[in-house]
Scaffold this active site. Structure first.
Site, short mmCIF file in Angstrom:
data_model
loop_
_atom_site.label_atom_id
_atom_site.label_comp_id
_atom_site.label_asym_id
_atom_site.label_seq_id
_atom_site.Cartn_x
_atom_site.Cartn_y
_atom_site.Cartn_z
N ASN A 198 -10.42 -0.65 2.60
CA ASN A 198 -10.33 -0.82 4.05
C ASN A 198 -10.64 -2.26 4.47
O ASN A 198 -11.48 -2.94 3.88
CB ASN A 198 -11.21 0.18 4.81
CG ASN A 198 -12.65 0.23 4.38
OD1 ASN A 198 -12.98 -0.04 3.23
ND2 ASN A 198 -13.54 0.59 5.30
N CYS A 200 -7.13 1.24 7.26
CA CYS A 200 -7.71 2.12 6.25
C CYS A 200 -7.27 1.71 4.83
O CYS A 200 -6.22 1.08 4.64
CB CYS A 200 -7.25 3.56 6.47
SG CYS A 200 -7.97 4.36 7.91
N GLU A 257 -6.10 3.58 2.52
CA GLU A 257 -4.81 4.20 2.15
C GLU A 257 -3.64 3.39 2.70
O GLU A 257 -2.62 3.21 2.03
CB GLU A 257 -4.71 5.63 2.70
CG GLU A 257 -5.80 6.57 2.30
CD GLU A 257 -6.95 6.58 3.30
OE1 GLU A 257 -7.45 5.50 3.66
OE2 GLU A 257 -7.35 7.68 3.69
N CYS A 313 -7.51 10.08 6.88
CA CYS A 313 -7.44 10.30 8.33
C CYS A 313 -6.01 10.73 8.69
O CYS A 313 -5.09 10.66 7.85
CB CYS A 313 -7.85 9.04 9.09
SG CYS A 313 -6.56 7.78 9.15
N CYS A 369 -3.19 8.18 8.14
CA CYS A 369 -2.91 7.94 6.72
C CYS A 369 -2.18 9.13 6.09
O CYS A 369 -1.36 8.93 5.19
CB CYS A 369 -4.20 7.62 5.97
SG CYS A 369 -4.84 6.00 6.42
N1 THU Z 1 -11.35 4.67 6.64
C1 THU Z 1 -10.46 4.59 5.60
O1 THU Z 1 -10.32 3.52 4.98
N2 THU Z 1 -9.72 5.68 5.30
C2 THU Z 1 -9.81 6.89 5.93
O2 THU Z 1 -9.03 7.79 5.63
C3 THU Z 1 -10.84 7.10 6.94
C4 THU Z 1 -11.54 5.88 7.43
C5 THU Z 1 -12.11 3.47 7.02
C6 THU Z 1 -11.74 2.89 8.35
C7 THU Z 1 -12.99 2.12 8.73
O3 THU Z 1 -12.91 0.82 8.16
C8 THU Z 1 -14.11 2.91 8.04
O4 THU Z 1 -13.48 3.77 7.11
C9 THU Z 1 -14.95 3.73 9.00
O5 THU Z 1 -14.16 4.55 9.78
#
Ligand code: THU
Length: 145
Positions: A43, A54, A56, A98, A101
């Site tokens: 991320n 994110c 992903e 999420c 993603c």
């Molecule tokens: N995040 C991800 O990288 N992937 C996900 O599927 C959920 C959330 C990251 C986004 C942000 O930088 C941190 O997690 C907190 O939400």
């Protein structure tokens, strides 16, 4: 080591490269392709919080920029507060993609007609479910035909 465990380890290693100074939550993603390639992402946050990307999304865009259009067979995620070297320490519950993603994963999966297994790493277990279970009745490229 089984393929799922190898992919989860790749995701966890990728989380070291997270740029997440605002949430303090490091996430690593690892995509496995039918040809054996693994493409990772972590991320990337921004001072304008809503622009954060994110893990992903980074992995998917890296893979697509490499020319990949399908062949996605599995996705692993590891998320948590970073340890001393920046690696996510998974909590008791697995981190799963999420909503945005899930949609991005669906696009890449649909291009190759696969239903990738999504693997969420938790402290003492792994949750493994098909993407189609996480995003049923998905909107996709065929809807635009
Ligand atoms: N995040 C991800 O990288 N992937 C996900 O599927 C959920 C959330 C990251 C986004 C942000 O930088 C941190 O997690 C907190 O939400």
């Amino acid at each position: 080591m089984a393929a799922a465990a190898i992919l989860a380890a790749s995701a966890r290693a990728a989380s070291r490269r997270a740029y997440a100074p605002y949430s303090g939550f490091h996430v690593g993603a690892a995509l496995m392709f039918a040809d054996g390639a693994i493409v990772t992402g972590s991320n990337v946050e921004n001072a304008s919080y809503g622009l954060s990307l994110c893990a992903e999304a980074i992995a998917i865009t890296k893979a697509m920029d490499e020319g990949r259009r399908g062949g996605l067979i599995a996705v692993a995620l590891a998320g948590g507060k970073p340890d001393a070297v920046g690696e996510a320490v998974p909590g008791p519950d697995p981190v799963m993609p999420c909503g945005r993603c899930r949609q991005m994963l669906h696009e890449l999966a649909r291009l190759g007609d696969t239903d990738p297994e999504v693997i969420g790493a938790a402290a003492a277990s792994m949750l493994r479910v098909p993407l189609s279970t996480l995003l049923p009745h998905a909107f996709g490229p065929a809807n635009l035909d």
